[in-house]
Write a protein that holds these residues in place. Structure first.
Motif, mmCIF file in Angstrom:
data_model
loop_
_atom_site.group_PDB
_atom_site.id
_atom_site.type_symbol
_atom_site.label_atom_id
_atom_site.label_comp_id
_atom_site.label_asym_id
_atom_site.label_seq_id
_atom_site.Cartn_x
_atom_site.Cartn_y
_atom_site.Cartn_z
ATOM 1 N N ALA A 29 39.299 53.250 45.410
ATOM 2 C CA ALA A 29 40.204 52.110 45.331
ATOM 3 C C ALA A 29 39.435 50.827 45.594
ATOM 4 C CB ALA A 29 41.337 52.250 46.357
ATOM 5 N N PRO A 30 39.930 49.697 45.082
ATOM 6 C CA PRO A 30 39.347 48.416 45.463
ATOM 7 C C PRO A 30 39.480 48.189 46.968
ATOM 8 C CG PRO A 30 40.821 48.166 43.584
ATOM 9 C CD PRO A 30 41.039 49.543 44.118
ATOM 10 N N LEU A 31 38.522 47.476 47.521
ATOM 11 C CA LEU A 31 38.466 47.221 48.960
ATOM 12 C C LEU A 31 38.230 45.733 49.181
ATOM 13 C CD1 LEU A 31 37.926 48.255 52.009
ATOM 14 C CD2 LEU A 31 35.522 48.175 51.345
ATOM 15 N N VAL A 32 38.985 45.123 50.097
ATOM 16 C CA VAL A 32 38.648 43.788 50.564
ATOM 17 C C VAL A 32 38.337 43.882 52.057
ATOM 18 C CG1 VAL A 32 39.960 42.527 48.819
ATOM 19 C CG2 VAL A 32 41.080 43.166 50.961
ATOM 20 N N SER A 33 37.265 43.194 52.460
ATOM 21 C CA SER A 33 36.828 43.208 53.859
ATOM 22 C C SER A 33 36.740 41.774 54.337
ATOM 23 C CB SER A 33 35.454 43.884 53.984
ATOM 24 O OG SER A 33 34.955 43.774 55.313
ATOM 25 N N VAL A 34 37.516 41.417 55.369
ATOM 26 C CA VAL A 34 37.554 40.055 55.881
ATOM 27 C C VAL A 34 36.859 40.003 57.235
ATOM 28 C CG1 VAL A 34 39.034 38.156 56.637
ATOM 29 C CG2 VAL A 34 39.616 39.470 54.581
ATOM 30 N N GLN A 35 35.942 39.058 57.357
ATOM 31 C CA GLN A 35 35.141 38.872 58.557
ATOM 32 C C GLN A 35 35.421 37.496 59.148
ATOM 33 O OE1 GLN A 35 32.910 41.374 59.564
ATOM 34 N NE2 GLN A 35 33.702 42.606 57.859
ATOM 35 N N GLN A 36 34.973 37.279 60.379
ATOM 36 C CA GLN A 36 35.059 35.948 60.964
ATOM 37 C C GLN A 36 33.723 35.236 60.787
ATOM 38 O OE1 GLN A 36 35.931 36.494 65.163
ATOM 39 N NE2 GLN A 36 33.782 36.461 65.712
ATOM 40 N N VAL A 37 33.707 33.952 61.067
ATOM 41 C CA VAL A 37 32.490 33.150 60.980
ATOM 42 C C VAL A 37 32.387 32.340 62.267
ATOM 43 C CG1 VAL A 37 33.598 31.162 59.865
ATOM 44 C CG2 VAL A 37 31.180 31.599 59.449
ATOM 45 N N LEU B 254 44.866 49.655 46.849
ATOM 46 C CA LEU B 254 44.012 48.663 47.508
ATOM 47 C C LEU B 254 43.859 49.077 48.956
ATOM 48 C CD1 LEU B 254 42.616 45.786 47.613
ATOM 49 C CD2 LEU B 254 44.845 44.927 48.375
ATOM 50 N N VAL B 255 42.648 48.886 49.514
ATOM 51 C CA VAL B 255 42.423 49.100 50.947
ATOM 52 C C VAL B 255 41.973 47.777 51.551
ATOM 53 C CG1 VAL B 255 41.053 50.268 52.696
ATOM 54 C CG2 VAL B 255 41.924 51.544 50.738
ATOM 55 N N VAL B 256 42.629 47.382 52.648
ATOM 56 C CA VAL B 256 42.305 46.155 53.372
ATOM 57 C C VAL B 256 41.549 46.527 54.638
ATOM 58 C CG1 VAL B 256 43.269 44.238 54.685
ATOM 59 C CG2 VAL B 256 44.243 44.836 52.465
ATOM 60 N N HIS B 257 40.372 45.931 54.810
ATOM 61 C CA HIS B 257 39.541 46.172 55.995
ATOM 62 C C HIS B 257 39.363 44.862 56.738
ATOM 63 C CE1 HIS B 257 35.363 46.158 57.829
ATOM 64 N NE2 HIS B 257 35.969 47.130 58.494
ATOM 65 N N ILE B 258 39.563 44.878 58.046
ATOM 66 C CA ILE B 258 39.257 43.706 58.866
ATOM 67 C C ILE B 258 38.128 44.069 59.823
ATOM 68 C CG2 ILE B 258 41.578 42.763 58.645
ATOM 69 C CD1 ILE B 258 42.116 43.635 61.549
ATOM 70 N N GLY B 259 37.175 43.165 59.971
ATOM 71 C CA GLY B 259 36.026 43.442 60.821
ATOM 72 C C GLY B 259 35.524 42.173 61.476
ATOM 73 N N ALA B 260 34.455 42.334 62.270
ATOM 74 C CA ALA B 260 33.767 41.211 62.901
ATOM 75 C C ALA B 260 32.309 41.606 63.011
ATOM 76 C CB ALA B 260 34.365 40.884 64.264
ATOM 77 N N VAL C 125 34.661 47.280 44.402
ATOM 78 C CA VAL C 125 35.445 48.181 43.552
ATOM 79 C C VAL C 125 34.598 49.397 43.218
ATOM 80 C CG1 VAL C 125 36.856 46.335 42.585
ATOM 81 C CG2 VAL C 125 34.751 47.004 41.426
ATOM 82 N N PRO C 126 35.235 50.560 43.006
ATOM 83 C CA PRO C 126 34.477 51.757 42.661
ATOM 84 C C PRO C 126 33.683 51.545 41.363
ATOM 85 C CG PRO C 126 36.740 52.320 43.224
ATOM 86 C CD PRO C 126 36.691 50.826 43.120
ATOM 87 N N GLY C 127 32.472 52.020 41.378
ATOM 88 C CA GLY C 127 31.636 51.958 40.184
ATOM 89 C C GLY C 127 30.852 50.680 40.027
ATOM 90 N N ALA C 128 31.280 49.595 40.685
ATOM 91 C CA ALA C 128 30.587 48.314 40.547
ATOM 92 C C ALA C 128 30.060 47.785 41.876
ATOM 93 C CB ALA C 128 31.520 47.274 39.923
ATOM 94 N N GLY C 129 30.526 48.340 42.995
ATOM 95 C CA GLY C 129 30.078 47.859 44.296
ATOM 96 C C GLY C 129 30.711 46.531 44.648
ATOM 97 N N HIS D 181 44.614 43.070 39.592
ATOM 98 C CA HIS D 181 45.370 43.370 38.371
ATOM 99 C C HIS D 181 45.543 44.877 38.216
ATOM 100 C CE1 HIS D 181 44.854 39.182 36.906
ATOM 101 N NE2 HIS D 181 43.722 39.254 37.589
ATOM 102 N N ASP D 182 46.414 45.251 37.299
ATOM 103 C CA ASP D 182 46.582 46.666 36.983
ATOM 104 C C ASP D 182 45.236 47.261 36.609
ATOM 105 O OD1 ASP D 182 49.263 46.340 37.403
ATOM 106 O OD2 ASP D 182 49.801 46.213 35.277
ATOM 107 N N GLY D 183 45.027 48.507 37.052
ATOM 108 C CA GLY D 183 43.756 49.162 36.774
ATOM 109 C C GLY D 183 42.690 48.858 37.800
ATOM 110 N N GLY D 184 43.016 48.053 38.852
ATOM 111 C CA GLY D 184 42.071 47.795 39.932
ATOM 112 C C GLY D 184 41.097 46.665 39.662
ATOM 113 N N ARG D 185 41.327 45.872 38.601
ATOM 114 C CA ARG D 185 40.398 44.769 38.309
ATOM 115 C C ARG D 185 40.713 43.593 39.225
ATOM 116 N NH1 ARG D 185 40.370 40.140 35.168
ATOM 117 N NH2 ARG D 185 42.514 40.556 34.415
#
Length: 563
Positions: A203-211, A173-179, A227-231, A249-253
């Motif tokens: 790898a799956p990616l989560v990107s957290v932004q502010q509001v 998993l990759v965690v990204h923080i941005g604004a 996620v790779p392959g699905a965007g 989950h296992d497998g990156g789901r």
């Protein structure tokens, strides 16, 4: 399985203590829901971005105290990892610029720190003035809940060297923080960038932004997972705080909090006019709240722009907190006065009247007595606008209301406004939409409400400043459908979304095929150039489009030669 809370908050720039308290509360709630990882946005402790507050005495000391408090809070939640953004000291010494850092806290300890390396952010505050780039080095990862997690900050997500190094470490998993501030086309670009980054990272990616709104920028949230392959497979709420819980989950789901399938992410996002409405509403709400204004004031001319500004202000703050003032002169038509009254009834606002005919006459008499010339022509037109601006500022000073300016981007572009007159005020709501869009937005507000908020008579009548007998905007300017296409090409150009740019470019190229068209384009360019001094002194406007006027958009010198 790893349970992740995306803590999309609305921090206030500089409110370090308040932001910290809200982060701690969000973490306690996340832990209660079984989260093992909570992710906050970039510079969540200070709000994005603090600018020269960083150099204020004691500011970074307050940041250090807040981080110490958050570490103590994390000790009380030992099973939860906290990912957050904050400025941190540079090893170069006490006078060195700080880093824009991602920090990981767990069990009362600072487990990891990653400093942002790529500081350029086109169209947003220039971080290079306030932060030092982070050092190059091997990617840092942590094992959280049996998952190997990598971390990345801001624009580093688009840096191929950074993502290649992370991919080589084989994260789960990759965690990204941005604004990421919001404007037309930005959401689609961010989705594409995150989808591409997930592919590169494998790898799956989560990107957290502010509001939230900060001065003339608005942050629309929309934190996401890809996620790779699905965007992009998940998007948090836009224009609202949100704290969704995802399961990896296992497998990156990825799934929802109880294993449920994620809802489909809309490719197109909000319709354009609804995007404008929500961005303006949030921008005004936060600007007024953070600057300490409970109520706003608008000069109501009976025209479209003031009507639209009033309607949007009511949606943001409620009718009880919006006041309109009509200021008829001897050139004001009875229809415009009646349109203002109808608008006030439709919106349910207080509408006050302050006629200016006697004031204009007094100015004219004194001018002729002092200078031996009658007040006429442009000087007479402008004094009416300036008297109106003075009346509104008197009201603002007396009753404490925030005065909103009402100019649109078409008028501001070519200087069709009076400095110290209709440019008076603290914030412009529609200064980044063109006149043709203003008509469309008014129709959208009416359709959304299922009734007339902006009277149809206001939408239908030819635009006029009503500063001289029979005056119409198209006496001085090209028709707005023509002017706006030329302006889109000259002001925003390739920064426009592709379809808009192609249409504007084709329109201007067609104009260039005739002598009359070439003269029109050149005239618009000249009007833009000679009006630059007005824009430098105007109120900030909420950013909606890729290249607004102001600090974060189109920046031009005043004393320059037009090529």
């Amino acid at each position: 399985m790893l349970r992740i809370t995306l803590a999309q908050l609305n921090p206030t720039v500089g409110d370090i203590e308040g932001n910290t308290q809200r982060m701690a509360a969000a973490a306690r709630q996340a832990a209660g829901e079984g989260a093992q990882l909570i992710v906050f946005g970039e510079l969540a402790v200070t709000g994005f971005q603090p600018g020269d507050l960083l150099a204020e005495p004691g500011f970074l000391d307050r940041v250090d105290a807040a981080l110490a408090l958050l570490q103590r809070e994390s000790a009380a939640l030992p099973d939860l990892h906290w990912v957050l953004g904050a400025p941190t000291a540079h090893a170069g010494g006490p006078n060195a610029l700080p880093h824009d850092s991602l920090l990981v806290l767990q069990g009362g300890q600072l487990r990891l720190s990653v400093a942002r390396r790529q500081l350029a952010a086109q169209g947003d505050p220039d971080l290079r003035r306030h932060f030092a780039p982070g050092p190059a080095g091997a990617p840092q990862l942590l094992d959280i809940g049996g998952v190997r997690v990598g971390f990345v900050v801001g624009e580093d997500l688009q840096d191929e060297a950074t993502t290649a190094a992370l991919a080589g470490a084989a994260p789960g998993l990759v965690v990204h923080i941005g604004a990421r501030s919001s404007c037309l086309g930005r959401r689609a670009r961010h989705h594409a960038e995150c989808a591409q980054a997930s592919e590169r990272l494998r790898a799956p990616l989560v990107s957290v932004q502010q509001v939230g709104g900060h001065d003339d920028l608005v942050y629309d949230g929309g934190s996401l997972a890809a996620v790779p392959g699905a965007g992009v497979v998940f998007e948090a709420l836009r224009f609202e705080e949100d704290a969704p819980l995802l399961e990896l989950h296992d497998g990156g789901r990825l799934s929802g909090a109880r294993g449920q399938a994620l809802a489909d992410v809309l490719t197109q996002g909000l319709p354009l006019m609804e995007f404008y409405r929500r961005q303006i509403v949030l921008g005004l709400q936060d600007y007024a709240r953070r600057c300490g204004f409970a109520k706003v004031l608008v000069g109501s001319s009976g025209g479209l722009d003031s009507a639209l500004t009033l309607a949007l202000a009511v949606q943001a703050l409620g009718a009880q907190n919006v006041v309109g003032v009509t200021m008829p002169s001897r050139f004001s038509t009875a229809g415009s006065v009646q349109d203002s009254l109808a608008l006030g009834r439709n919106l349910g606002i207080e509408l006050l009247s302050h006629p200016i005919a006697d004031l204009v006459a007094a100015y004219g008499g004194q001018f002729q007595g002092s200078f031996g010339q009658p007040l006429a022509g442009l000087a007479l037109e402008n004094v009416q606008a300036r008297i109106r601006g003075t009346v509104l500022m008197e009201y603002s000073n007396t009753f404490g209301h925030l005065l909103l300016t009402t100019g649109n981007k078409s008028e501001i572009s070519v200087g069709y406004c009076t400095l110290y007159g209709d440019t008076c005020g603290g914030l412009g709501l529609i200064g980044d939409i063109y006149k043709t869009e203003a008509f469309e937005l008014a129709r959208h507000l009416n359709a959304r409400a299922g009734r007339e908020l902006v009277p149809q008579a206001v939408i239908d009548k030819p635009p006029s400043a009503e500063l001289s007998p029979g005056q119409r905007d198209d006496d001085s300017l090209p028709p707005y459908p023509v002017l706006d296409e030329v302006l889109k090409f000259l002001v925003e150009g390739p920064a426009l979304p592709p379809a808009q740019y192609q249409a504007a470019r084709a329109f201007v190229e067609e104009q260039q095929r005739s002598e009359e068209g070439r003269a029109l384009v050149q005239r618009v360019r000249r009007l833009m150039a000679i009006s630059e001094y007005k824009r430098h002194q105007a109120a900030p406007v909420l950013r909606l489009r890729p290249r607004p006027f102001g600090a974060y958009g189109r920046q031009m010198p005043i004393a320059a030669r037009l090529g």
